[in-house]
Design a protein around this motif. Structure first.
Motif, PDB file in Angstrom:
ATOM      1  N   TRP A   1     -42.531 -67.623  12.931  1.00 30.26           N
ATOM      2  CA  TRP A   1     -43.235 -66.365  12.715  1.00 30.26           C
ATOM      3  C   TRP A   1     -42.279 -65.206  12.933  1.00 30.26           C
ATOM      4  O   TRP A   1     -41.736 -65.028  14.022  1.00 30.26           O
ATOM      5  CB  TRP A   1     -44.426 -66.286  13.669  1.00 30.26           C
ATOM      6  N   LEU A   2     -42.083 -64.408  11.902  1.00 28.48           N
ATOM      7  CA  LEU A   2     -41.358 -63.146  12.024  1.00 28.48           C
ATOM      8  C   LEU A   2     -42.391 -62.112  12.417  1.00 28.48           C
ATOM      9  O   LEU A   2     -43.260 -61.737  11.628  1.00 28.48           O
ATOM     10  CB  LEU A   2     -40.671 -62.784  10.707  1.00 28.48           C
ATOM     11  N   CYS A   3     -42.303 -61.659  13.659  1.00 30.07           N
ATOM     12  CA  CYS A   3     -43.300 -60.777  14.263  1.00 30.07           C
ATOM     13  C   CYS A   3     -43.048 -59.312  13.898  1.00 30.07           C
ATOM     14  O   CYS A   3     -43.968 -58.535  13.804  1.00 30.07           O
ATOM     15  CB  CYS A   3     -43.245 -60.994  15.775  1.00 30.07           C
ATOM     16  N   GLY A   4     -41.833 -58.930  13.729  1.00 30.15           N
ATOM     17  CA  GLY A   4     -41.488 -57.546  13.411  1.00 30.15           C
ATOM     18  C   GLY A   4     -40.106 -57.246  13.938  1.00 30.15           C
ATOM     19  O   GLY A   4     -39.506 -58.065  14.630  1.00 30.15           O
ATOM     20  N   GLY A   5     -39.588 -56.191  13.590  1.00 27.59           N
ATOM     21  CA  GLY A   5     -40.103 -55.063  12.867  1.00 27.59           C
ATOM     22  C   GLY A   5     -39.374 -54.803  11.571  1.00 27.59           C
ATOM     23  O   GLY A   5     -38.784 -55.682  10.953  1.00 27.59           O
ATOM     24  N   ALA A   6     -39.405 -53.557  11.172  1.00 26.75           N
ATOM     25  CA  ALA A   6     -38.944 -53.136   9.853  1.00 26.75           C
ATOM     26  C   ALA A   6     -37.466 -53.425   9.628  1.00 26.75           C
ATOM     27  O   ALA A   6     -37.079 -53.895   8.551  1.00 26.75           O
ATOM     28  CB  ALA A   6     -39.222 -51.645   9.662  1.00 26.75           C
ATOM     29  N   ASP A   7     -36.630 -53.156  10.613  1.00 29.18           N
ATOM     30  CA  ASP A   7     -35.192 -53.403  10.457  1.00 29.18           C
ATOM     31  C   ASP A   7     -34.905 -54.896  10.335  1.00 29.18           C
ATOM     32  O   ASP A   7     -34.136 -55.327   9.477  1.00 29.18           O
ATOM     33  CB  ASP A   7     -34.397 -52.810  11.627  1.00 29.18           C
ATOM     34  N   LEU A   8     -35.530 -55.691  11.204  1.00 33.86           N
ATOM     35  CA  LEU A   8     -35.306 -57.131  11.178  1.00 33.86           C
ATOM     36  C   LEU A   8     -35.833 -57.735   9.879  1.00 33.86           C
ATOM     37  O   LEU A   8     -35.179 -58.582   9.268  1.00 33.86           O
ATOM     38  CB  LEU A   8     -35.961 -57.795  12.397  1.00 33.86           C
ATOM     39  N   ALA A   9     -36.986 -57.293   9.427  1.00 36.11           N
ATOM     40  CA  ALA A   9     -37.522 -57.781   8.149  1.00 36.11           C
ATOM     41  C   ALA A   9     -36.564 -57.438   7.010  1.00 36.11           C
ATOM     42  O   ALA A   9     -36.383 -58.233   6.077  1.00 36.11           O
ATOM     43  CB  ALA A   9     -38.905 -57.203   7.890  1.00 36.11           C
ATOM     44  N   GLY A  10     -35.947 -56.278   7.087  1.00 37.33           N
ATOM     45  CA  GLY A  10     -34.970 -55.905   6.077  1.00 37.33           C
ATOM     46  C   GLY A  10     -33.752 -56.801   6.093  1.00 37.33           C
ATOM     47  O   GLY A  10     -33.245 -57.209   5.040  1.00 37.33           O
ATOM     48  N   GLN A  11     -33.270 -57.137   7.280  1.00 34.71           N
ATOM     49  CA  GLN A  11     -32.109 -58.025   7.396  1.00 34.71           C
ATOM     50  C   GLN A  11     -32.411 -59.430   6.894  1.00 34.71           C
ATOM     51  O   GLN A  11     -31.534 -60.121   6.381  1.00 34.71           O
ATOM     52  CB  GLN A  11     -31.658 -58.115   8.854  1.00 34.71           C
ATOM     53  N   LEU A  12     -33.662 -59.849   7.066  1.00 34.27           N
ATOM     54  CA  LEU A  12     -34.044 -61.229   6.747  1.00 34.27           C
ATOM     55  C   LEU A  12     -34.820 -61.357   5.434  1.00 34.27           C
ATOM     56  O   LEU A  12     -35.379 -62.423   5.163  1.00 34.27           O
ATOM     57  CB  LEU A  12     -34.872 -61.807   7.894  1.00 34.27           C
ATOM     58  N   ILE A  13     -34.847 -60.315   4.624  1.00 36.20           N
ATOM     59  CA  ILE A  13     -35.695 -60.311   3.436  1.00 36.20           C
ATOM     60  C   ILE A  13     -35.444 -61.531   2.545  1.00 36.20           C
ATOM     61  O   ILE A  13     -36.387 -62.093   1.982  1.00 36.20           O
ATOM     62  CB  ILE A  13     -35.564 -58.988   2.644  1.00 36.20           C
ATOM     63  N   ASP A  14     -34.213 -61.979   2.428  1.00 33.70           N
ATOM     64  CA  ASP A  14     -33.918 -63.128   1.565  1.00 33.70           C
ATOM     65  C   ASP A  14     -34.210 -64.463   2.237  1.00 33.70           C
ATOM     66  O   ASP A  14     -34.123 -65.512   1.578  1.00 33.70           O
ATOM     67  CB  ASP A  14     -32.463 -63.080   1.102  1.00 33.70           C
TER      68      ASP A  14
END
Length: 193
Positions: A129-142
């Motif tokens: 589960w990716l809980c957050g946040g915006a920066d981490l989601a951006g790094q892991l988008i792929d």
């Protein structure tokens, strides 16, 4: 291979928090039907204090056995004295500034987060589960395989976005949708690769 699922609460206009990251307002709009759904279908994502309060502290893991969060997300509970918010899961906090884990049940990731997530995905077990946040989601988008978006009937106008991945057309396939009497919706999307 395990999936990385971005399971996140958002406003109708796509913000996961106020400009300063505060998302407490999401907890002001919970009705019994929605709480029942979350505690039945996604009990793994309820923090330890909420699990105790809702009487699901001993609920077996069903979907996730690992949680990944950024430092700002972790700090929400940490600032209130909770160093172990998801003790029922393996907890990873991505941070360049922390030099030691604040709790023995929390592991820090300070290096290549993409490489570490790929290692975690290759392990046996339930999903991550990716809980957050915006920066981490951006790094892991792929690396995200699935999005589960809890949309609340709020229009904020500005705030912390779901992701800071930058513009890119990323095709998703709708895999589920559920609406609730309180105006919330939960939509699930698989990433089409």
């Amino acid at each position: 291979m395990r999936k990385l699922t971005y399971f996140i609460a958002t406003s109708v206009d796509g913000f996961i928090g106020a400009p300063d990251g505060d998302g407490d307002f999401f907890y002001t709009h919970l009705d019994a039907e929605f709480i029942e759904f979350l505690t039945t279908e996604y009990a793994d994502t309820v923090a330890r204090l909420g699990r105790d309060h809702l009487g699901i502290a001993d609920a077996p893991l069903s979907r996730f056995d690992t949680v990944l969060m950024g430092r700002a997300t972790y700090d929400i509970g940490f600032k209130q004295g909770d160093t172990n918010p998801y003790g029922h899961l393996r907890q990873y906090v991505v941070s360049r500034s922390l030099t030691a884990a604040p709790d023995p049940q929390v592991e820090l990731i300070s290096g290549d987060v993409v490489a570490r997530v790929r290692e975690l995905k290759a392990e046996d077990g339930l999903d991550i589960w990716l809980c957050g946040g915006a920066d981490l989601a951006g790094q892991l988008i792929d690396e995200i395989d699935e999005f589960i978006v809890k949309t609340y009937p709020f229009f904020l106008g500005t705030g912390m976005p779901m992701s800071r991945a930058g513009f890119g057309l990323r095709t998703l396939e709708l895999t589920g949708a559920k609406t609730f009497g309180g105006g919330q919706t939960v939509t699930s999307y698989a990433v089409k690769r």
